[in-house]
Design a protein around this motif. Sequence first.
Motif, PDB file in Angstrom:
ATOM      1  N   GLU A 285       0.832  -1.213   0.000  1.00 56.87           N
ATOM      2  CA  GLU A 285       0.000   0.000   0.000  1.00 56.87           C
ATOM      3  C   GLU A 285       0.871   1.270   0.000  1.00 56.87           C
ATOM      4  OE1 GLU A 285      -2.977   0.392   3.075  1.00 56.87           O
ATOM      5  OE2 GLU A 285      -3.677   2.281   2.182  1.00 56.87           O
ATOM      6  N   VAL A 286       0.457   2.227  -0.813  1.00 53.85           N
ATOM      7  CA  VAL A 286       1.110   3.546  -0.843  1.00 53.85           C
ATOM      8  C   VAL A 286       0.060   4.561  -0.423  1.00 53.85           C
ATOM      9  CG1 VAL A 286       2.160   5.308  -2.334  1.00 53.85           C
ATOM     10  CG2 VAL A 286       2.732   2.884  -2.665  1.00 53.85           C
ATOM     11  N   LYS A 287       0.330   5.270   0.672  1.00 46.27           N
ATOM     12  CA  LYS A 287      -0.636   6.269   1.150  1.00 46.27           C
ATOM     13  C   LYS A 287       0.106   7.544   1.487  1.00 46.27           C
ATOM     14  CE  LYS A 287      -4.821   6.865   3.694  1.00 46.27           C
ATOM     15  NZ  LYS A 287      -5.499   7.345   2.503  1.00 46.27           N
ATOM     16  N   VAL A 288      -0.335   8.630   0.890  1.00 52.02           N
ATOM     17  CA  VAL A 288       0.328   9.907   1.144  1.00 52.02           C
ATOM     18  C   VAL A 288      -0.357  10.572   2.338  1.00 52.02           C
ATOM     19  CG1 VAL A 288       0.893  12.173   0.161  1.00 52.02           C
ATOM     20  CG2 VAL A 288       0.974  10.128  -1.287  1.00 52.02           C
ATOM     21  N   ASP A 289       0.441  10.944   3.321  1.00 49.01           N
ATOM     22  CA  ASP A 289      -0.070  11.587   4.531  1.00 49.01           C
ATOM     23  C   ASP A 289      -0.800  12.900   4.176  1.00 49.01           C
ATOM     24  OD1 ASP A 289       0.502  11.575   7.661  1.00 49.01           O
ATOM     25  OD2 ASP A 289       0.597  13.649   6.915  1.00 49.01           O
ATOM     26  N   GLU A 290      -1.888  13.191   4.896  1.00 44.32           N
ATOM     27  CA  GLU A 290      -2.691  14.385   4.573  1.00 44.32           C
ATOM     28  C   GLU A 290      -1.875  15.682   4.582  1.00 44.32           C
ATOM     29  OE1 GLU A 290      -5.434  13.001   3.013  1.00 44.32           O
ATOM     30  OE2 GLU A 290      -6.441  14.806   3.756  1.00 44.32           O
ATOM     31  N   LYS A 291      -0.872  15.756   5.457  1.00 46.98           N
ATOM     32  CA  LYS A 291      -0.057  16.994   5.547  1.00 46.98           C
ATOM     33  C   LYS A 291       0.674  17.250   4.223  1.00 46.98           C
ATOM     34  CE  LYS A 291       2.625  16.668   9.283  1.00 46.98           C
ATOM     35  NZ  LYS A 291       2.377  15.594  10.229  1.00 46.98           N
ATOM     36  N   ILE A 292       1.027  16.188   3.568  1.00 47.52           N
ATOM     37  CA  ILE A 292       1.723  16.297   2.275  1.00 47.52           C
ATOM     38  C   ILE A 292       0.694  16.294   1.135  1.00 47.52           C
ATOM     39  CG2 ILE A 292       3.315  15.064   0.694  1.00 47.52           C
ATOM     40  CD1 ILE A 292       4.703  16.239   3.136  1.00 47.52           C
ATOM     41  N   ARG A 293      -0.332  15.459   1.305  1.00 47.57           N
ATOM     42  CA  ARG A 293      -1.292  15.264   0.206  1.00 47.57           C
ATOM     43  C   ARG A 293      -2.000  16.567  -0.175  1.00 47.57           C
ATOM     44  NH1 ARG A 293      -6.398  14.224  -1.436  1.00 47.57           N
ATOM     45  NH2 ARG A 293      -7.319  14.850   0.527  1.00 47.57           N
ATOM     46  N   LEU A 294      -2.427  17.333   0.829  1.00 45.55           N
ATOM     47  CA  LEU A 294      -3.239  18.518   0.500  1.00 45.55           C
ATOM     48  C   LEU A 294      -2.459  19.568  -0.299  1.00 45.55           C
ATOM     49  CD1 LEU A 294      -5.442  18.684   3.709  1.00 45.55           C
ATOM     50  CD2 LEU A 294      -6.122  17.997   1.405  1.00 45.55           C
ATOM     51  N   PRO A 295      -1.229  19.958   0.140  1.00 45.97           N
ATOM     52  CA  PRO A 295      -0.496  20.903  -0.716  1.00 45.97           C
ATOM     53  C   PRO A 295      -0.075  20.290  -2.066  1.00 45.97           C
ATOM     54  CG  PRO A 295       0.806  20.298   1.236  1.00 45.97           C
ATOM     55  CD  PRO A 295      -0.562  19.736   1.441  1.00 45.97           C
ATOM     56  N   ALA A 296       0.207  18.999  -2.072  1.00 47.47           N
ATOM     57  CA  ALA A 296       0.577  18.361  -3.351  1.00 47.47           C
ATOM     58  C   ALA A 296      -0.626  18.374  -4.297  1.00 47.47           C
ATOM     59  CB  ALA A 296       1.051  16.925  -3.104  1.00 47.47           C
ATOM     60  N   LEU A 297      -1.800  18.115  -3.723  1.00 43.35           N
ATOM     61  CA  LEU A 297      -3.025  18.125  -4.541  1.00 43.35           C
ATOM     62  C   LEU A 297      -3.245  19.522  -5.127  1.00 43.35           C
ATOM     63  CD1 LEU A 297      -5.651  16.719  -5.493  1.00 43.35           C
ATOM     64  CD2 LEU A 297      -6.694  17.415  -3.327  1.00 43.35           C
ATOM     65  N   GLU A 298      -2.960  20.553  -4.348  1.00 40.12           N
ATOM     66  CA  GLU A 298      -3.124  21.928  -4.840  1.00 40.12           C
ATOM     67  C   GLU A 298      -2.278  22.150  -6.088  1.00 40.12           C
ATOM     68  OE1 GLU A 298      -5.999  23.254  -3.790  1.00 40.12           O
ATOM     69  OE2 GLU A 298      -4.919  24.887  -4.759  1.00 40.12           O
ATOM     70  N   ALA A 299      -1.018  21.677  -6.032  1.00 41.71           N
ATOM     71  CA  ALA A 299      -0.113  21.862  -7.183  1.00 41.71           C
ATOM     72  C   ALA A 299      -0.617  21.094  -8.403  1.00 41.71           C
ATOM     73  CB  ALA A 299       1.300  21.405  -6.803  1.00 41.71           C
ATOM     74  N   VAL A 300      -1.154  19.912  -8.173  1.00 35.67           N
ATOM     75  CA  VAL A 300      -1.693  19.120  -9.300  1.00 35.67           C
ATOM     76  C   VAL A 300      -2.972  19.783  -9.818  1.00 35.67           C
ATOM     77  CG1 VAL A 300      -2.659  16.875  -9.967  1.00 35.67           C
ATOM     78  CG2 VAL A 300      -0.690  16.954  -8.428  1.00 35.67           C
ATOM     79  N   ARG A 301      -3.809  20.238  -8.877  1.00 32.96           N
ATOM     80  CA  ARG A 301      -5.091  20.838  -9.282  1.00 32.96           C
ATOM     81  C   ARG A 301      -4.868  22.119 -10.115  1.00 32.96           C
ATOM     82  NH1 ARG A 301      -8.555  21.715  -4.365  1.00 32.96           N
ATOM     83  NH2 ARG A 301      -9.145  19.547  -4.470  1.00 32.96           N
ATOM     84  N   ARG A 302      -3.896  22.927  -9.709  1.00 30.05           N
ATOM     85  CA  ARG A 302      -3.619  24.158 -10.485  1.00 30.05           C
ATOM     86  C   ARG A 302      -3.259  23.797 -11.922  1.00 30.05           C
ATOM     87  NH1 ARG A 302      -0.119  25.989  -6.005  1.00 30.05           N
ATOM     88  NH2 ARG A 302      -1.577  26.906  -4.550  1.00 30.05           N
ATOM     89  N   MET A 303      -2.466  22.748 -12.079  1.00 26.52           N
ATOM     90  CA  MET A 303      -2.092  22.336 -13.435  1.00 26.52           C
ATOM     91  C   MET A 303      -3.327  21.878 -14.212  1.00 26.52           C
ATOM     92  SD  MET A 303       0.053  19.010 -14.622  1.00 26.52           S
ATOM     93  CE  MET A 303      -1.087  17.958 -13.792  1.00 26.52           C
ATOM     94  N   ILE A 304      -4.165  21.059 -13.567  1.00 26.70           N
ATOM     95  CA  ILE A 304      -5.335  20.533 -14.271  1.00 26.70           C
ATOM     96  C   ILE A 304      -6.242  21.680 -14.700  1.00 26.70           C
ATOM     97  CG2 ILE A 304      -7.446  19.146 -13.962  1.00 26.70           C
ATOM     98  CD1 ILE A 304      -5.705  17.231 -12.205  1.00 26.70           C
ATOM     99  N   GLU A 305      -6.426  22.664 -13.821  1.00 20.08           N
ATOM    100  CA  GLU A 305      -7.285  23.809 -14.160  1.00 20.08           C
ATOM    101  C   GLU A 305      -6.738  24.581 -15.353  1.00 20.08           C
ATOM    102  OE1 GLU A 305      -7.593  26.023 -10.555  1.00 20.08           O
ATOM    103  OE2 GLU A 305      -8.976  24.539  -9.683  1.00 20.08           O
ATOM    104  N   LEU A 306      -5.409  24.701 -15.425  1.00 13.85           N
ATOM    105  CA  LEU A 306      -4.812  25.487 -16.525  1.00 13.85           C
ATOM    106  C   LEU A 306      -4.746  24.705 -17.830  1.00 13.85           C
ATOM    107  CD1 LEU A 306      -1.831  27.353 -14.906  1.00 13.85           C
ATOM    108  CD2 LEU A 306      -3.807  28.362 -16.019  1.00 13.85           C
ATOM    109  N   SER A 307      -4.764  23.381 -17.748  1.00 16.33           N
ATOM    110  CA  SER A 307      -4.540  22.635 -18.986  1.00 16.33           C
ATOM    111  C   SER A 307      -5.812  22.029 -19.573  1.00 16.33           C
ATOM    112  CB  SER A 307      -3.462  21.556 -18.787  1.00 16.33           C
ATOM    113  OG  SER A 307      -3.695  20.825 -17.629  1.00 16.33           O
ATOM    114  N   VAL A 308      -6.999  22.320 -18.966  1.00 15.62           N
ATOM    115  CA  VAL A 308      -8.223  21.796 -19.603  1.00 15.62           C
ATOM    116  C   VAL A 308      -8.809  22.837 -20.538  1.00 15.62           C
ATOM    117  CG1 VAL A 308      -8.927  20.063 -17.918  1.00 15.62           C
ATOM    118  CG2 VAL A 308      -9.575  22.444 -17.521  1.00 15.62           C
TER     119      VAL A 308
END
Length: 308
Positions: A285-308
């Motif tokens: 199992e690979v699980k990203v801790d919430e402390k890391i996951r939330l800011p990492a998700l922000e960086a991924v989400r910004r990209m998704i918003e700009l590239s759709v």
Amino acid sequence: MRKDKLIMDEQKKKVRRLLKERNAIMLAHNYQPPEIQEVADLCGDSLELSRKAAKTDAEIILFCGVHFMAETASILSPDKTVLLPRLDAGCPMADMITAKDLEHKLKELPPMPVVTYVNSTADVKALSTICCTSANAVQIVNSLDVPEVLMIPDRNLARYTAARTKKKVHYWNGYCPIHDRLKPEELQKAKNNHPDALFMAHPECRPEILEMADAILSTSGMLKFAGESDRRSFIVGTEVGILYPLKKSCPGKNFFPASETMVCPNMKKMTLTDIIRSLEHLEGEVKVDEKIRLPALEAVRRMIELSV
Ligand code: SF4
């Protein structure tokens, strides 16, 4: 030989049965061995796979790829269990920069956005302004209203982007050992052997290789380009695993590796036996801790918003 095939067919059936019993979806990166791509529910590049899996009602994501890919799946699907059947399948390029390295680098530079290739660890994504893929790196950098950016971890993707933007691109000296090892002399041999073939290069290749390319594309871009082209032969400048989906999606066309040495050992670690063990015992199992996951998700989400 026939006995091996029979064993493999039995293993594939077992994988499919276990996936159903576990309500799991199996993802395979384009560089995985053919027998794994054949049995997977979805094949493709890492971000595309994680985004599609997040939209399903599967409880388990079984990722056949390398560690950062399973992390990305966990970032996008925190409520699902993400399994990586070989936890030792890492990515040397992703491991070339740690969160500490990045913090140190940022202290040396004036304030600027950090544009991080998705081929990076979750810890590093969490410190980044925005992520990018090999397909959208130029678009992402151009969309930022700043004169300078720091691109990590791949120096080759950064130099490729720098040549296509007016912004100053600072970069980290990381690289993919598989793509970076392709040299012009070796590529020239492949070109001499197949003079009618178009050369498709991945942006992780060195700048001198990209200068010799007819098209510079991500793995998904290569599949699309080859399918739409009226040309019949292609030299492929990326990991050799891509030849399987290329041949499958373009029957009747010819694909030749730019170099037989472009093999990622980490992408070839996983076997059907590992997958069965992982599904039977929920191992890896690979699980990203919430402390890391939330800011990492922000960086991924910004990209998704700009590239759709
Ligand atoms: S091919 Fe390169 S970037 Fe991809 S997993 Fe292997 S080392 Fe990492």
